[in-house]
Design an enzyme around this catalytic site. Structure first.
Site, PDB file in Angstrom:
ATOM      1  N   CYS A  70       0.988  -1.255   0.040  1.00  0.00           N
ATOM      2  CA  CYS A  70      -0.059  -0.010   0.038  1.00  0.00           C
ATOM      3  C   CYS A  70       1.004   1.277   0.183  1.00  0.00           C
ATOM      4  O   CYS A  70       1.264   1.769   1.013  1.00  0.00           O
ATOM      5  CB  CYS A  70      -1.041   0.049   1.187  1.00  0.00           C
TER       6      CYS A  70
ATOM      7  N   CYS B  60      -0.235   4.295   2.048  1.00  0.00           N
ATOM      8  CA  CYS B  60      -0.335   3.973   3.492  1.00  0.00           C
ATOM      9  C   CYS B  60       1.024   4.259   3.933  1.00  0.00           C
ATOM     10  O   CYS B  60       1.268   4.913   4.879  1.00  0.00           O
ATOM     11  CB  CYS B  60      -0.766   2.543   3.984  1.00  0.00           C
ATOM     12  N   ASP B  61       2.023   3.627   3.277  1.00  0.00           N
ATOM     13  CA  ASP B  61       3.356   3.818   3.709  1.00  0.00           C
ATOM     14  C   ASP B  61       4.525   4.551   3.138  1.00  0.00           C
ATOM     15  O   ASP B  61       5.364   4.659   3.474  1.00  0.00           O
ATOM     16  CB  ASP B  61       3.969   2.042   3.624  1.00  0.00           C
TER      17      ASP B  61
END
Ligand code: NDP
Length: 306
Positions: free
Chosen positions: A134, A137-138
């Site tokens: 992701c 997300c990261d």
């Protein structure tokens, strides 16, 4: 033990839309959100192709609004993941990971799909230590660093474009000499100066040390093995449907997607309906998922009225 007329599994656009329609129809649905409330949409940032938002909309805001809309009509939205399904009994029995068993007259499955990994031991070893599925997300953790994205589809291109805005360098590891992605996405990655596409390459190993990922060992089709230095390794190679608990009970296709009667949400078991990515290997968009959630609730309403 808990009882309801209409149980919905899945907290993404399909599940929440089904809950909006089912609650407005007076079915008092119970919805379990699963492990990732908000679904895959929460792994992206701005959604620009959902109708009604001319300037785009934050993905979490969009899905949060869907959830709030369902709750406003009385949908009983709960945290929890279904771990067992018994579809051979009436009412259906669904066991939740907190120990609750829910009995329901009808079931709407909107459990979505999950990111795929390559299956390398080194990839597992560094999961959370530089390996991620992701980017949105990261990606933040790799600002001004070098990263690699595996895959040549729309997901990989989207991840690479997003990361190119944060990172100093983005390698795309593509196993063929073409991208599967749509023309628009291809143009986007080609136009970014800090994205380099490594064609005809397969990942042999994710390299790292105690601090996490340090590089990737690649095998090119011509037989050359070479390493690239990166701090992050992102997967963008597609998804698999979350249908494990229904195996052997519902008709699934060869990739595990639930088979529905074309144009409807009806599955091979009467009283069980499917919506969203769990039954859609083709379109997989928030809008198509929402639309299929609507269809599922309308199909349920008709089924219960019979
Ligand atoms: P896809 O299945 O379209 O693409 C997967 C990519 O990963 C392909 O390039 C494939 O290579 C590659 N791949 C698969 N397995 C491996 C492996 N073991 N090693 C290396 N590479 C591998 O998945 P996506 O998630 O990209 O897209 C799914 C659907 O969602 C599509 O319909 C897409 O259009 C849609 N989508 C739409 C978006 C949007 O509209 N904004 C955003 C994201 C997705 P190969 O081509 O060689 O098979």
């Amino acid at each position: 033990m808990s009882q309801t007329r209409c149980l919905i599994l899945g907290g993404g656009p399909a599940g929440y839309t089904a809950a909006i329609y089912a609650s407005r129809a007076g079915l008092a649905p119970v919805l379990y959100e699963g492990m990732e409330p908000g679904g895959q949409l929460t792994t992206t940032t701005v959604v620009e192709n959902y109708p009604g938002f001319s300037s785009g909309v934050d993905a979490n805001t969009l899905v949060g609004e869907m959830r709030a809309q369902a709750a406003s009509f009385g949908a009983d939205i709960r945290r929890g993941t279904a771990v067992k399904a018994e579809l051979g009994v009436r009412p259906f029995r669904i066991s939740i990971d907190d120990g609750t068993v829910v009995e329901s007259e009808v079931l709407i499955i909107a459990t979505g799909a999950t990111a795929r990994y390559l299956g390398l031991p080194s990839e597992q070893k560094f999961r959370g230590l530089g390996v991620s599925a992701c980017a949105t997300c990261d990606g933040f953790f790799y600002r001004k660093k070098r990263v690699a994205v595996v895959g040549g589809g729309d997901s990989a291109c989207e991840e690479a474009s997003y990361l190119s805005g944060l990172c100093s360098k983005v390698y795309m590891i593509v196993r063929r000499d073409v991208l599967r992605a749509s023309k628009a996405m291809q143009q986007k990655v080609m136009s970014r100066e800090n994205i380099e596409i490594l064609w005809n390459c397969n990942t042999q190993e994710v390299l790292g040390d105690a601090s996490g990922v340090t590089g990737v060992r690649l095998l090119r089709k011509d037989g050359e093995v070479f390493d690239i230095e990166v701090d992050g390794f992102f997967l963008g190679i597609g998804h698999h449907p979350n249908t494990e608990i229904f195996e052997g009970q519902l008709k699934l296709d060869e990739n595990g997607y639930i088979v529905t009667v074309p144009g409807t949400s009806l599955t091979s078991v009467e009283g069980v309906f499917a919506a969203g990515d769990v039954q859609d290997p083709r379109y997989r968009q928030a809008i198509t998922a929402a639309a299929s959630g609507c269809k599922a609730a309308l199909d349920v309403e008709k089924y219960l009225a019979q």
